[in-house]
Design a protein around this motif. Sequence first.
Motif, PDB file in Angstrom:
ATOM      1  N   VAL A   3       0.857  -1.192   0.000  1.00 46.64           N
ATOM      2  CA  VAL A   3       0.000   0.000   0.000  1.00 46.64           C
ATOM      3  C   VAL A   3       0.891   1.239   0.000  1.00 46.64           C
ATOM      4  CG1 VAL A   3      -1.970   1.006   1.141  1.00 46.64           C
ATOM      5  CG2 VAL A   3      -1.369  -1.376   1.561  1.00 46.64           C
ATOM      6  N   THR A   4       0.559   2.220  -0.786  1.00 46.75           N
ATOM      7  CA  THR A   4       1.468   3.363  -0.895  1.00 46.75           C
ATOM      8  C   THR A   4       0.968   4.615  -0.191  1.00 46.75           C
ATOM      9  OG1 THR A   4       0.463   3.985  -2.956  1.00 46.75           O
ATOM     10  CG2 THR A   4       2.425   2.603  -3.087  1.00 46.75           C
ATOM     11  N   TYR A   5      -0.269   4.674   0.108  1.00 48.86           N
ATOM     12  CA  TYR A   5      -0.851   5.806   0.833  1.00 48.86           C
ATOM     13  C   TYR A   5      -0.585   7.137   0.153  1.00 48.86           C
ATOM     14  CZ  TYR A   5      -1.508   2.253   4.219  1.00 48.86           C
ATOM     15  OH  TYR A   5      -1.879   1.114   4.827  1.00 48.86           O
ATOM     16  N   GLY A   6      -0.534   7.134  -1.139  1.00 46.04           N
ATOM     17  CA  GLY A   6      -0.551   8.369  -1.929  1.00 46.04           C
ATOM     18  C   GLY A   6       0.611   9.310  -1.710  1.00 46.04           C
ATOM     19  N   ARG A   7       1.763   8.838  -1.319  1.00 40.67           N
ATOM     20  CA  ARG A   7       2.882   9.747  -1.130  1.00 40.67           C
ATOM     21  C   ARG A   7       3.861   9.711  -2.306  1.00 40.67           C
ATOM     22  NH1 ARG A   7       5.066  10.018   4.921  1.00 40.67           N
ATOM     23  NH2 ARG A   7       3.361  11.232   5.758  1.00 40.67           N
ATOM     24  N   GLY A   8       3.461   9.029  -3.311  1.00 45.45           N
ATOM     25  CA  GLY A   8       4.317   9.001  -4.485  1.00 45.45           C
ATOM     26  C   GLY A   8       5.321   7.882  -4.407  1.00 45.45           C
ATOM     27  N   HIS A   9       6.065   7.744  -5.442  1.00 49.46           N
ATOM     28  CA  HIS A   9       6.942   6.607  -5.625  1.00 49.46           C
ATOM     29  C   HIS A   9       8.047   6.543  -4.568  1.00 49.46           C
ATOM     30  CE1 HIS A   9       8.520   3.316  -7.766  1.00 49.46           C
ATOM     31  NE2 HIS A   9       9.705   3.892  -7.937  1.00 49.46           N
ATOM     32  N   LYS A  10       8.661   7.701  -4.288  1.00 45.49           N
ATOM     33  CA  LYS A  10       9.797   7.736  -3.379  1.00 45.49           C
ATOM     34  C   LYS A  10       9.406   7.265  -1.968  1.00 45.49           C
ATOM     35  CE  LYS A  10      13.743  10.689  -2.633  1.00 45.49           C
ATOM     36  NZ  LYS A  10      14.215  12.074  -2.542  1.00 45.49           N
ATOM     37  N   ALA A  11       8.288   7.826  -1.509  1.00 49.49           N
ATOM     38  CA  ALA A  11       7.817   7.484  -0.165  1.00 49.49           C
ATOM     39  C   ALA A  11       7.567   5.993  -0.063  1.00 49.49           C
ATOM     40  CB  ALA A  11       6.539   8.243   0.143  1.00 49.49           C
ATOM     41  N   ALA A  12       6.981   5.470  -1.129  1.00 46.49           N
ATOM     42  CA  ALA A  12       6.668   4.036  -1.112  1.00 46.49           C
ATOM     43  C   ALA A  12       7.953   3.236  -1.001  1.00 46.49           C
ATOM     44  CB  ALA A  12       5.929   3.676  -2.388  1.00 46.49           C
ATOM     45  N   LYS A  13       8.961   3.671  -1.719  1.00 47.55           N
ATOM     46  CA  LYS A  13      10.226   2.961  -1.690  1.00 47.55           C
ATOM     47  C   LYS A  13      10.796   2.970  -0.276  1.00 47.55           C
ATOM     48  CE  LYS A  13      13.726   2.414  -5.187  1.00 47.55           C
ATOM     49  NZ  LYS A  13      14.448   3.110  -6.263  1.00 47.55           N
ATOM     50  N   ASN A  14      10.684   4.173   0.381  1.00 42.47           N
ATOM     51  CA  ASN A  14      11.196   4.290   1.742  1.00 42.47           C
ATOM     52  C   ASN A  14      10.512   3.319   2.682  1.00 42.47           C
ATOM     53  OD1 ASN A  14      13.235   6.011   1.590  1.00 42.47           O
ATOM     54  ND2 ASN A  14      12.046   7.865   2.015  1.00 42.47           N
ATOM     55  N   THR A  15       9.170   3.292   2.592  1.00 42.89           N
ATOM     56  CA  THR A  15       8.447   2.414   3.517  1.00 42.89           C
ATOM     57  C   THR A  15       8.846   0.969   3.297  1.00 42.89           C
ATOM     58  OG1 THR A  15       6.657   3.085   2.108  1.00 42.89           O
ATOM     59  CG2 THR A  15       6.314   3.346   4.477  1.00 42.89           C
ATOM     60  N   SER A  16       8.980   0.582   2.027  1.00 40.83           N
ATOM     61  CA  SER A  16       9.315  -0.818   1.800  1.00 40.83           C
ATOM     62  C   SER A  16      10.745  -1.093   2.276  1.00 40.83           C
ATOM     63  CB  SER A  16       9.137  -1.183   0.327  1.00 40.83           C
ATOM     64  OG  SER A  16      10.174  -0.614  -0.430  1.00 40.83           O
ATOM     65  N   GLY A  17      11.631  -0.098   2.122  1.00 41.81           N
ATOM     66  CA  GLY A  17      12.999  -0.252   2.639  1.00 41.81           C
ATOM     67  C   GLY A  17      12.985  -0.413   4.145  1.00 41.81           C
ATOM     68  N   GLU A  18      12.193   0.409   4.820  1.00 42.22           N
ATOM     69  CA  GLU A  18      12.089   0.312   6.285  1.00 42.22           C
ATOM     70  C   GLU A  18      11.558  -1.052   6.691  1.00 42.22           C
ATOM     71  OE1 GLU A  18       9.692   3.424   7.898  1.00 42.22           O
ATOM     72  OE2 GLU A  18      11.092   4.940   7.138  1.00 42.22           O
ATOM     73  N   LYS A  19      10.575  -1.486   5.905  1.00 45.20           N
ATOM     74  CA  LYS A  19       9.949  -2.763   6.232  1.00 45.20           C
ATOM     75  C   LYS A  19      10.968  -3.883   6.122  1.00 45.20           C
ATOM     76  CE  LYS A  19       6.037  -5.665   5.093  1.00 45.20           C
ATOM     77  NZ  LYS A  19       6.846  -6.856   5.234  1.00 45.20           N
ATOM     78  N   GLN A  24      14.486  -7.838   8.579  1.00 44.63           N
ATOM     79  CA  GLN A  24      15.821  -8.409   8.787  1.00 44.63           C
ATOM     80  C   GLN A  24      16.171  -8.417  10.259  1.00 44.63           C
ATOM     81  OE1 GLN A  24      18.313  -6.206   6.186  1.00 44.63           O
ATOM     82  NE2 GLN A  24      18.062  -7.641   4.489  1.00 44.63           N
ATOM     83  N   ARG A  25      15.847  -7.289  10.940  1.00 42.01           N
ATOM     84  CA  ARG A  25      16.137  -7.223  12.375  1.00 42.01           C
ATOM     85  C   ARG A  25      15.421  -8.348  13.107  1.00 42.01           C
ATOM     86  NH1 ARG A  25      16.102  -1.683  12.346  1.00 42.01           N
ATOM     87  NH2 ARG A  25      13.910  -1.555  12.906  1.00 42.01           N
ATOM     88  N   ARG A  26      14.160  -8.563  12.720  1.00 43.43           N
ATOM     89  CA  ARG A  26      13.364  -9.581  13.402  1.00 43.43           C
ATOM     90  C   ARG A  26      13.944 -10.969  13.162  1.00 43.43           C
ATOM     91  NH1 ARG A  26       7.758 -10.173  11.172  1.00 43.43           N
ATOM     92  NH2 ARG A  26       8.802 -11.914  10.163  1.00 43.43           N
ATOM     93  N   GLN A  27      14.337 -11.208  11.914  1.00 42.84           N
ATOM     94  CA  GLN A  27      14.904 -12.521  11.602  1.00 42.84           C
ATOM     95  C   GLN A  27      16.193 -12.757  12.359  1.00 42.84           C
ATOM     96  OE1 GLN A  27      15.025 -12.541   7.377  1.00 42.84           O
ATOM     97  NE2 GLN A  27      12.921 -13.254   7.198  1.00 42.84           N
ATOM     98  N   LEU A  28      17.007 -11.669  12.471  1.00 40.62           N
ATOM     99  CA  LEU A  28      18.269 -11.780  13.213  1.00 40.62           C
ATOM    100  C   LEU A  28      17.984 -12.134  14.671  1.00 40.62           C
ATOM    101  CD1 LEU A  28      21.108 -11.311  12.103  1.00 40.62           C
ATOM    102  CD2 LEU A  28      21.143  -9.184  13.419  1.00 40.62           C
ATOM    103  N   LEU A  29      16.978 -11.483  15.223  1.00 40.02           N
ATOM    104  CA  LEU A  29      16.605 -11.723  16.621  1.00 40.02           C
ATOM    105  C   LEU A  29      16.166 -13.176  16.808  1.00 40.02           C
ATOM    106  CD1 LEU A  29      16.318  -9.730  19.077  1.00 40.02           C
ATOM    107  CD2 LEU A  29      13.869 -10.004  18.744  1.00 40.02           C
TER     108      LEU A  29
END
Lengths: 327, 202
Positions: A3-19, A24-29
């Motif tokens: 879901v992109t929530y209408g912030r445009g392409h860049k924002a979407a990329k950021n959220t998916s990067g954060e995700k 990864q952090r969770r898997q490491l844990l």
Amino acid sequence: MRVTYGRGHKAAKNTSGEKRARDQRRQLLQLVLCLVLFLTVFIGKGVFPEKIARTGPQLLAVIRANTDFRAAFAQLGRALSEQESVLGELGQFCVEVFAPGQDERLSAVPASVLWGERLSVSGDPENAAARYLRMEQLPESLRVDLKPQTVQAEPEPEPEPEPEPERKVGDVVQAVSVQGEELPENYSYEWLWLGDMETAEPVKGTVTSQFGYRDHPTIGRYAVHAGVDIGADAGEAVCAFADGTVKDVGEDSDFGKYLYIEHANGVTTFYSHCSRISAKAGEQVQVGQKVAEVGSTGKSTGPHLHFEVRLDGVRLDPMHYIRPEEG
Amino acid sequence: MLRWGRVEVTGGFLLLLAWLNYRDTQGLLLPALGAACIHELGHWAAIRLLGGCVDGLRLCAAGAEMRLSGSMSYCRELLCALAGPAVNLLLALAAARLGGERGFVFAGMNLALGCFNLLPLSVLDGGRCLVCVAEPLLGPDRMQQVQRIVDRAAAALVLVGGIVILGAGGNVTLLVIALWLCCVQGKGLLESCRKKGLSRGV
């Protein structure tokens, strides 16, 4: 795409990067957690193998607290087939599963009894606790190590018909301390006074397995043994331990043909793996009277009698009360 | 996480299964797994019959989760939710008829599973049924409030009961159920919070 929530392409990329970073952090844990668990067990087994071997059953005992889930399920199923009130039985099921030992049901011993994990039978909890005297409260001089088959004497019969005031039913005749794993609730190594009663050997023979923890011969794991096994020839007479009433006669896959006899003072004895039961439920029996014949029914590797003694539901070491190897 | 077609299996599920298998000395795991499988199959069959489409099945330590694509009418969803416990109850009756020690154990297990799933909590089938019946009457917002109250009250009740029973010398079964409820509901709450936060950020 998420879901992109209408912030445009860049924002979407950021959220998916954060995700991804969060994943990864969770898997490491998770990996670290698994490693810690693995190392605990691995190092534990190497360094203190006995301690680890003992914690398993102890942990299980805490989790289960003597609940026989299988019996509880089976009883629920049976109620369904007998078209009893299923709602009432569901309530009973909850009691059995969540709070075992809260209800007193000595008479209702289910046919689906499993090794050492049968329905917990507890009498008056306060009384039981008082009887179930702990080692720590006894003077050093009274503590002895259990040496199998070194019971010196039977409890001396009282000279007077009424018991002396200093020794009541359930009093400790001889405190016994045993190294190793602590017994589950409702089991005791202690030699408790059963009251003034005439007793007889259930059968003469060789003791092949003692009361307490041992490697179980047929299921092959370290389990508590609720009585003694006395090896004898098939067909040998099994006699009543004392005067009493035959409470229950039955047969199941674990204990084969078995019977319970209820004696005075809250004492119950249990005889199993018999080839034939001659006594009937409800019958009055005299001490030494033949009630069954030795056999190898149920989970058994040869003709023997599995004999249990209980005082108000607490399983005691029968070797304090019988001497099957003498004579 | 393992993925196999539309089925997802988490590490936690496998870990729990392994531990249960290792510790199950009474041979209860297999009938329990059987009952659970049949329960899910009941849901699946009902969904397929009523024209729904199962998007995926997720097996995690907290249980099995079925994702549906598209929406169904209240009536159909109610039938789908009831199908799982109904299959369990029917199977319990059949197994009890069949008799035998194993039959009775299996019957009891199915009955217990079916009845447990009919409790009106949002994570269980009973909760779904409650939503299907009451949402048309109350509206989605009121329904959500009611559901939240029921969930929290039940979790609190079970938690208190579990602690009391443990204190009175019982076992940890009820406490484990309470913790599971808290866990599952907490997770649901977290997810709904996250969704809210995101939508507010728009």
